[in-house]
Design a protein around this motif. Sequence first.
Motif, PDB file in Angstrom:
ATOM      1  N   TYR A 191      42.931  74.333 -16.662  1.00 52.98           N
ATOM      2  CA  TYR A 191      43.513  75.577 -16.144  1.00 52.98           C
ATOM      3  C   TYR A 191      43.208  75.510 -14.535  1.00 52.98           C
ATOM      4  O   TYR A 191      44.163  75.917 -13.653  1.00 52.98           O
ATOM      5  CB  TYR A 191      42.630  76.749 -16.739  1.00 52.98           C
ATOM      6  CG  TYR A 191      42.847  77.977 -16.009  1.00 52.98           C
ATOM      7  CD1 TYR A 191      44.309  78.744 -16.042  1.00 52.98           C
ATOM      8  CD2 TYR A 191      41.982  78.732 -15.430  1.00 52.98           C
ATOM      9  CE1 TYR A 191      44.517  79.683 -15.725  1.00 52.98           C
ATOM     10  CE2 TYR A 191      42.435  80.099 -14.596  1.00 52.98           C
ATOM     11  CZ  TYR A 191      43.683  80.511 -14.885  1.00 52.98           C
ATOM     12  OH  TYR A 191      44.015  81.881 -14.266  1.00 52.98           O
ATOM     13  N   LEU A 192      42.177  75.346 -14.130  1.00 49.22           N
ATOM     14  CA  LEU A 192      41.909  75.287 -12.713  1.00 49.22           C
ATOM     15  C   LEU A 192      42.628  74.247 -11.790  1.00 49.22           C
ATOM     16  O   LEU A 192      43.128  74.519 -10.887  1.00 49.22           O
ATOM     17  CB  LEU A 192      40.363  75.249 -12.229  1.00 49.22           C
ATOM     18  CG  LEU A 192      39.672  76.277 -12.702  1.00 49.22           C
ATOM     19  CD1 LEU A 192      37.948  76.004 -12.694  1.00 49.22           C
ATOM     20  CD2 LEU A 192      39.882  77.662 -12.079  1.00 49.22           C
ATOM     21  N   VAL A 193      42.601  73.145 -12.479  1.00 44.14           N
ATOM     22  CA  VAL A 193      43.499  71.975 -11.987  1.00 44.14           C
ATOM     23  C   VAL A 193      44.955  72.559 -11.738  1.00 44.14           C
ATOM     24  O   VAL A 193      45.797  72.251 -10.634  1.00 44.14           O
ATOM     25  CB  VAL A 193      43.365  70.661 -12.583  1.00 44.14           C
ATOM     26  CG1 VAL A 193      44.440  69.846 -12.164  1.00 44.14           C
ATOM     27  CG2 VAL A 193      42.027  70.175 -12.648  1.00 44.14           C
ATOM     28  N   ALA A 194      45.452  73.139 -12.794  1.00 46.72           N
ATOM     29  CA  ALA A 194      46.986  73.477 -12.781  1.00 46.72           C
ATOM     30  C   ALA A 194      47.039  74.672 -11.887  1.00 46.72           C
ATOM     31  O   ALA A 194      48.029  74.487 -11.018  1.00 46.72           O
ATOM     32  CB  ALA A 194      47.370  74.043 -14.391  1.00 46.72           C
ATOM     33  N   CYS A 195      46.232  75.702 -11.816  1.00 50.87           N
ATOM     34  CA  CYS A 195      46.383  76.494 -10.601  1.00 50.87           C
ATOM     35  C   CYS A 195      46.187  76.042  -9.172  1.00 50.87           C
ATOM     36  O   CYS A 195      46.997  76.278  -8.370  1.00 50.87           O
ATOM     37  CB  CYS A 195      45.083  77.542 -10.754  1.00 50.87           C
ATOM     38  SG  CYS A 195      45.332  78.739 -12.155  1.00 50.87           S
ATOM     39  N   SER A 196      45.515  74.845  -9.183  1.00 53.03           N
ATOM     40  CA  SER A 196      45.477  74.266  -7.668  1.00 53.03           C
ATOM     41  C   SER A 196      46.582  73.544  -7.288  1.00 53.03           C
ATOM     42  O   SER A 196      46.598  73.054  -6.070  1.00 53.03           O
ATOM     43  CB  SER A 196      44.110  73.366  -7.736  1.00 53.03           C
ATOM     44  OG  SER A 196      44.379  72.363  -8.416  1.00 53.03           O
ATOM     45  N   ILE A 197      47.417  73.258  -8.307  1.00 48.85           N
ATOM     46  CA  ILE A 197      48.681  72.458  -7.769  1.00 48.85           C
ATOM     47  C   ILE A 197      49.512  73.105  -6.768  1.00 48.85           C
ATOM     48  O   ILE A 197      49.520  72.508  -5.814  1.00 48.85           O
ATOM     49  CB  ILE A 197      49.499  72.037  -9.035  1.00 48.85           C
ATOM     50  CG1 ILE A 197      48.793  71.272 -10.127  1.00 48.85           C
ATOM     51  CG2 ILE A 197      51.040  71.518  -8.523  1.00 48.85           C
ATOM     52  CD1 ILE A 197      49.663  70.898 -11.369  1.00 48.85           C
ATOM     53  N   PRO A 198      49.909  74.273  -6.798  1.00 44.77           N
ATOM     54  CA  PRO A 198      50.629  74.921  -5.690  1.00 44.77           C
ATOM     55  C   PRO A 198      49.660  75.278  -4.657  1.00 44.77           C
ATOM     56  O   PRO A 198      50.205  75.186  -3.580  1.00 44.77           O
ATOM     57  CB  PRO A 198      51.162  76.439  -6.318  1.00 44.77           C
ATOM     58  CG  PRO A 198      50.320  76.523  -7.586  1.00 44.77           C
ATOM     59  CD  PRO A 198      49.827  75.214  -8.095  1.00 44.77           C
ATOM     60  N   LEU A 199      48.323  75.634  -4.801  1.00 45.32           N
ATOM     61  CA  LEU A 199      47.438  75.927  -3.875  1.00 45.32           C
ATOM     62  C   LEU A 199      47.252  74.891  -2.708  1.00 45.32           C
ATOM     63  O   LEU A 199      47.159  75.092  -1.706  1.00 45.32           O
ATOM     64  CB  LEU A 199      46.047  76.679  -4.447  1.00 45.32           C
ATOM     65  CG  LEU A 199      46.264  77.947  -5.283  1.00 45.32           C
ATOM     66  CD1 LEU A 199      44.981  78.237  -5.800  1.00 45.32           C
ATOM     67  CD2 LEU A 199      47.049  79.048  -4.526  1.00 45.32           C
ATOM     68  N   VAL A 200      46.892  73.751  -3.361  1.00 42.74           N
ATOM     69  CA  VAL A 200      46.794  72.579  -2.616  1.00 42.74           C
ATOM     70  C   VAL A 200      47.955  72.087  -1.847  1.00 42.74           C
ATOM     71  O   VAL A 200      48.152  72.009  -0.470  1.00 42.74           O
ATOM     72  CB  VAL A 200      46.116  71.377  -3.293  1.00 42.74           C
ATOM     73  CG1 VAL A 200      46.248  70.104  -2.390  1.00 42.74           C
ATOM     74  CG2 VAL A 200      44.838  71.752  -3.861  1.00 42.74           C
ATOM     75  N   LEU A 201      49.027  71.792  -2.547  1.00 46.43           N
ATOM     76  CA  LEU A 201      50.266  71.483  -2.035  1.00 46.43           C
ATOM     77  C   LEU A 201      50.833  72.649  -0.816  1.00 46.43           C
ATOM     78  O   LEU A 201      51.022  71.975   0.414  1.00 46.43           O
ATOM     79  CB  LEU A 201      51.336  71.483  -2.891  1.00 46.43           C
ATOM     80  CG  LEU A 201      52.615  70.793  -2.380  1.00 46.43           C
ATOM     81  CD1 LEU A 201      52.515  69.456  -1.708  1.00 46.43           C
ATOM     82  CD2 LEU A 201      53.612  70.829  -3.274  1.00 46.43           C
ATOM     83  N   TYR A 202      50.753  73.886  -1.078  1.00 43.95           N
ATOM     84  CA  TYR A 202      51.199  74.768  -0.301  1.00 43.95           C
ATOM     85  C   TYR A 202      50.179  74.829   1.195  1.00 43.95           C
ATOM     86  O   TYR A 202      50.673  75.408   2.006  1.00 43.95           O
ATOM     87  CB  TYR A 202      51.695  75.944  -0.546  1.00 43.95           C
ATOM     88  CG  TYR A 202      52.835  75.982  -1.704  1.00 43.95           C
ATOM     89  CD1 TYR A 202      53.844  75.224  -1.429  1.00 43.95           C
ATOM     90  CD2 TYR A 202      52.677  76.564  -3.051  1.00 43.95           C
ATOM     91  CE1 TYR A 202      55.002  75.273  -2.422  1.00 43.95           C
ATOM     92  CE2 TYR A 202      53.832  76.580  -3.962  1.00 43.95           C
ATOM     93  CZ  TYR A 202      54.950  75.752  -3.604  1.00 43.95           C
ATOM     94  OH  TYR A 202      55.916  75.825  -4.414  1.00 43.95           O
TER      95      TYR A 202
END
Length: 405
Positions: A191-202
Amino acid sequence: MPEQPRPAVAKAPTGLIPSLVGIRGYLSLVVVAVHVAPFAVALVPATAAFFLPVWHHGYVALDLFFVLSGFVISSGYARTFARWPGRATFGKFLWARLSRFYPVHLAVLAAMVFAVLASRAIGREIPHGGNLTWDLLRQITLTSGWGGAHALTWNGPVWSLSAEWACYLVLPLLLPLVQRLRTPAACLVGYLVACSIPLVLYSIIGFDDGTITYGMPLPRAFGGFLAGAALYQLTTVSDRIPAWLGRVTGPLVAVAFLAIVVASNLGWSTMFALPVVGLVVPALAQRRGAVDRFLSTKVSLVGGEYSVALFLVHVPWILAASLLINPRTFPGPVWGTVGILALVLGAFVLAWLAYVLIERPAQKWMRRLVKRAPGAPAKPVEERVEAAVEHADPAASGRSTGNPR
């Protein structure tokens, strides 16, 4: 040697979860408020204290939509897509999803094309018209939210439905991947990895509106959708954590709102609140507490059922109505307030008309064209939602309604 008892298998939510229908309507209201905000502030500047924060930070409602979709689709189709179900079943799944929004989308798009052509015939131009070639083609094919666009054209909010459609297209790959998370710890990490996908990229390329809506929105959609799927998977491997979330649903909603406020006050994108905000979904799935009861009422369920129509009609309506409803024609705070109410109520009326005259009849017609595929849920999510709306008790509690999947 005596045989060791097997660990108990968690009982995941089954059937329709009313509060997860009801919350859609309120999320749609937030989206409407975001798009009404600049017009409202122009009409009545005193409303800026309310509308400006909503305008700049309310977009996290869309991210919660993606998490909600990932959770609900997983709950309805986890068994169907545990392995490749065959082209027929997959095709009928896609057809069922299209029946939910595509007829209204095409109707609104056709009305916009007609309006653009008619206005050009008299020497005028409607805002956000887009061109009649590539921009229009991307709207028709539901690819306007796949990135690389130069602006939000035609019906701007369709970018999010387009991005979610991309998630559906690869669902047979996504769900088996998520189902490999077989412990609570693995699900939470997922769940945290999925949430981090847009956060890290953006965080690298920027959180500006263009990037996260039409420039490169797919990481946002896939991140949220996968986060929702991971949360549903958590409910299949653990009773304890989802039950605890259910017991603290009310405080969790307050903490989620606080996380949004803190992120905005720090100058961060409110998407950074998503790891907290997303936990509201599995909490509501436990069907406990006052928040669940409120979101399961008849009014909330009707709002959730009309949410797609409202989502699709409100921006074209606001843009068209703003040609007549503006500070020049509605001067002063009193008339300005009347103008704001007209913008909002007009969107509600059009959403009701779109639902009654287009969405529901077309949805039923599209369902009749195909037979249920073997292995598919006994009733699609859409039919279970309709049954809940039609038979909901006005004093509904968080009890289950609808059929098990």
